[in-house]
Scaffold this motif. Structure first.
Motif, PDB file in Angstrom:
ATOM      1  N   LYS A 204       0.672  -1.065   0.003  1.00  0.00           N
ATOM      2  CA  LYS A 204       0.003  -0.003  -0.099  1.00  0.00           C
ATOM      3  C   LYS A 204       0.900   1.296  -0.072  1.00  0.00           C
ATOM      4  O   LYS A 204       0.385   2.328   0.145  1.00  0.00           O
ATOM      5  CB  LYS A 204      -0.918  -0.083   1.230  1.00  0.00           C
ATOM      6  N   HIS A 265       0.923   5.798   1.568  1.00  0.00           N
ATOM      7  CA  HIS A 265       0.317   6.081   0.380  1.00  0.00           C
ATOM      8  C   HIS A 265       1.411   6.678  -0.544  1.00  0.00           C
ATOM      9  O   HIS A 265       1.014   7.517  -1.548  1.00  0.00           O
ATOM     10  CB  HIS A 265      -1.122   6.596  -0.190  1.00  0.00           C
ATOM     11  N   ASN A 408      -6.041  12.742  -4.316  1.00  0.00           N
ATOM     12  CA  ASN A 408      -7.055  12.179  -3.382  1.00  0.00           C
ATOM     13  C   ASN A 408      -7.258  10.761  -3.916  1.00  0.00           C
ATOM     14  O   ASN A 408      -7.264  10.404  -5.097  1.00  0.00           O
ATOM     15  CB  ASN A 408      -8.407  13.104  -3.569  1.00  0.00           C
ATOM     16  N   THR A 409      -7.902   9.961  -3.237  1.00  0.00           N
ATOM     17  CA  THR A 409      -8.262   8.543  -3.305  1.00  0.00           C
ATOM     18  C   THR A 409      -9.407   8.422  -4.721  1.00  0.00           C
ATOM     19  O   THR A 409      -9.559   7.460  -4.965  1.00  0.00           O
ATOM     20  CB  THR A 409      -8.652   7.599  -2.246  1.00  0.00           C
ATOM     21  N   HIS A 411      -9.121  10.177  -6.993  1.00  0.00           N
ATOM     22  CA  HIS A 411      -8.510  10.349  -8.288  1.00  0.00           C
ATOM     23  C   HIS A 411      -8.364  11.937  -8.659  1.00  0.00           C
ATOM     24  O   HIS A 411      -8.437  12.229  -9.846  1.00  0.00           O
ATOM     25  CB  HIS A 411      -8.719   9.416  -9.499  1.00  0.00           C
TER      26      HIS A 411
END
Length: 426
Positions: A204, A265, A408-409, A411
């Motif tokens: 991760k 991340h 951001n997750t 995208h």
């Protein structure tokens, strides 16, 4: 701050219920209700464990515990995990809480503590019950007795407490050891970043070192309640701490910052421990930063957690320690009847959805003055509002300096704008 910097010789001041022990030993055993990891060679929830042939004995010195853990490097499983049957029991001060450690298949330890005493610093792994317990006793200096099994994960030593067990809170006890003597000076943010690049990461994109570092940094501004932005005059660094960390920092002040280096991340960060005001002051001049960045080019920078060795992951990581200059246009998008500011390379009419802005590769403002605006006072406080409203043909081109906050997750890119640099482009 969670801890005050202490520059005195090590002294243990026990409460009335604790005996003084200069070696910081403890006879406390793991609770009988706790379940020790399997010793039959089969992987447990924390990964592989040692065979029962290992002698079970207490270790109390953190540096010794670390050396033992590192000797298990060749025993780790495919997830880079190994937990021995060697037991560690020691008293230490809680420095930082990691409550969102990124887990992976074969390693489900979400909660970790960074703890220290005069013999060193190390991570302690604890269960949800242990985390809930520790969270209730956060103070300027919280001291506990920890007991668990010595292990290693992703190259970093750790002590793994059994499921359901809790550290023992030593009310009234303080450790006045020399935190600075445990720290390693790091000369620049780029030096720290190079160290972070060499940290082993899991699938991760997460890794950390328990080695405490000392860095001379200038405080620039608040990014989130628990995130501050620092600079050494050449690069910037995000520091993550508790929710009140920014309250104890003064704008443009220079500090000796004590922290550990982490990557989360593929985002390089400092995990903030404490600070003291530095006699040496650092400069920070916007004109020293000349790299241009457009929204189109920023969106080309990404990371892939599934492939931790990809070079592109560290292009992303390095983008987060730079200051950029932008020329373009401000705009708005609406969500739940509130307005938010974004930035476009070319002038656009207002976006009616967040997805439209993402598809157009708009950069999303992280500045709190430009988020969730629905009252007139909200609009009055946003320095971009006069440039963001109106039809695209009427918009004025602007320039400013910014730092990339994160991808951001969902995208899309979030950026933090230095609001005192906003200017119209003639």
């Amino acid at each position: 701050p969670l801890i005050s910097l202490m520059l005195m010789s090590c002294v243990v001041q026990p409460s009335s219920s604790e005996e003084n022990s200069s070696s910081l030993t403890s006879s406390t055993e793991l609770p009988s209700s706790g379940e020790l990891p399997s010793s039959n060679g089969e992987p447990s929830s924390s990964g592989s464990t040692s065979s029962s042939s290992e002698e079970i004995q207490d270790k109390t010195n953190i540096n010794e515990i670390r050396e033992i853990a590192l000797s298990f490097t060749d025993k780790v499983n495919a997830q880079k995990v190994y937990t021995s049957n060697l037991k560690a029991t020691f008293t230490a001060q809680l420095l930082t809480i990691h409550d969102a450690w990124t887990t992976q298949a074969g390693y489900t330890n979400r909660y970790k503590l960074l703890v220290a005493n005069e013999t060193g610093s190390i991570f302690v792994v604890l269960s949800n019950a242990g985390y809930d317990y520790v969270s209730k006793y956060i103070a300027d200096q919280s001291v506990y007795t920890f007991s668990g099994l010595i292990g290693i994960y992703n190259g970093e030593p750790e002590v793994v407490m059994s499921e359901g067990s809790k550290p023992i809170y030593l009310e009234g006890t303080t450790l006045t050891y020399n935190l600075e003597s445990l720290s390693t000076p790091v000369g620049s943010i780029m030096d720290a970043y190079q160290t972070i690049k060499n940290l082993p990461v899991n699938t991760k994109g997460t890794g950390a070192s328990a080695q405490i570092v000392k860095m001379k940094l200038r405080y620039l501004e608040k990014l989130e309640n628990a995130v501050a932005l620092f600079s050494d005059g050449v690069h910037v660094f995000q520091a993550h701490g508790d929710s009140k960390m920014n309250n104890g920092l003064s704008m443009d002040e220079t500090y000796d910052v004590f922290a550990i280096l982490i990557i989360f991340h593929f985002k390089p960060e400092l995990k903030f421990i404490t600070k003291k005001v530095s006699a040496l002051k650092l400069d920070f001049f916007y004109e020293d930063f000349t790299e241009e960045m457009s929204g189109t080019n920023l969106y080309k920078i990404t990371y892939d957690e599934g492939h931790p060795t990809y070079a592109s992951n560290y292009v992303y990581a390095e983008s987060l320690i730079k200051v950029y200059r932008f020329e373009g246009y401000a705009n708005l998008y609406t969500k739940d009847d509130a307005y938010n500011v974004v930035f476009d390379d070319q002038a656009h009419d207002e976006y009616t959805t967040k997805e439209q802005a993402i598809n157009a590769k708009a950069m999303f403002a992280n500045n709190k003055s430009c988020l969730t605006m629905f009252k007139q006072s909200d609009f009055d406080n946003c320095p971009f509002i006069e440039y963001a409203v109106g039809k695209k043909e009427d918009k004025v081109k602007i320039e400013f300096y910014f730092v990339a906050y994160l991808l951001n997750t969902d995208h899309y890119w979030q950026i933090q704008v230095f609001e005192d640099t906003i200017m119209e482009v003639e």
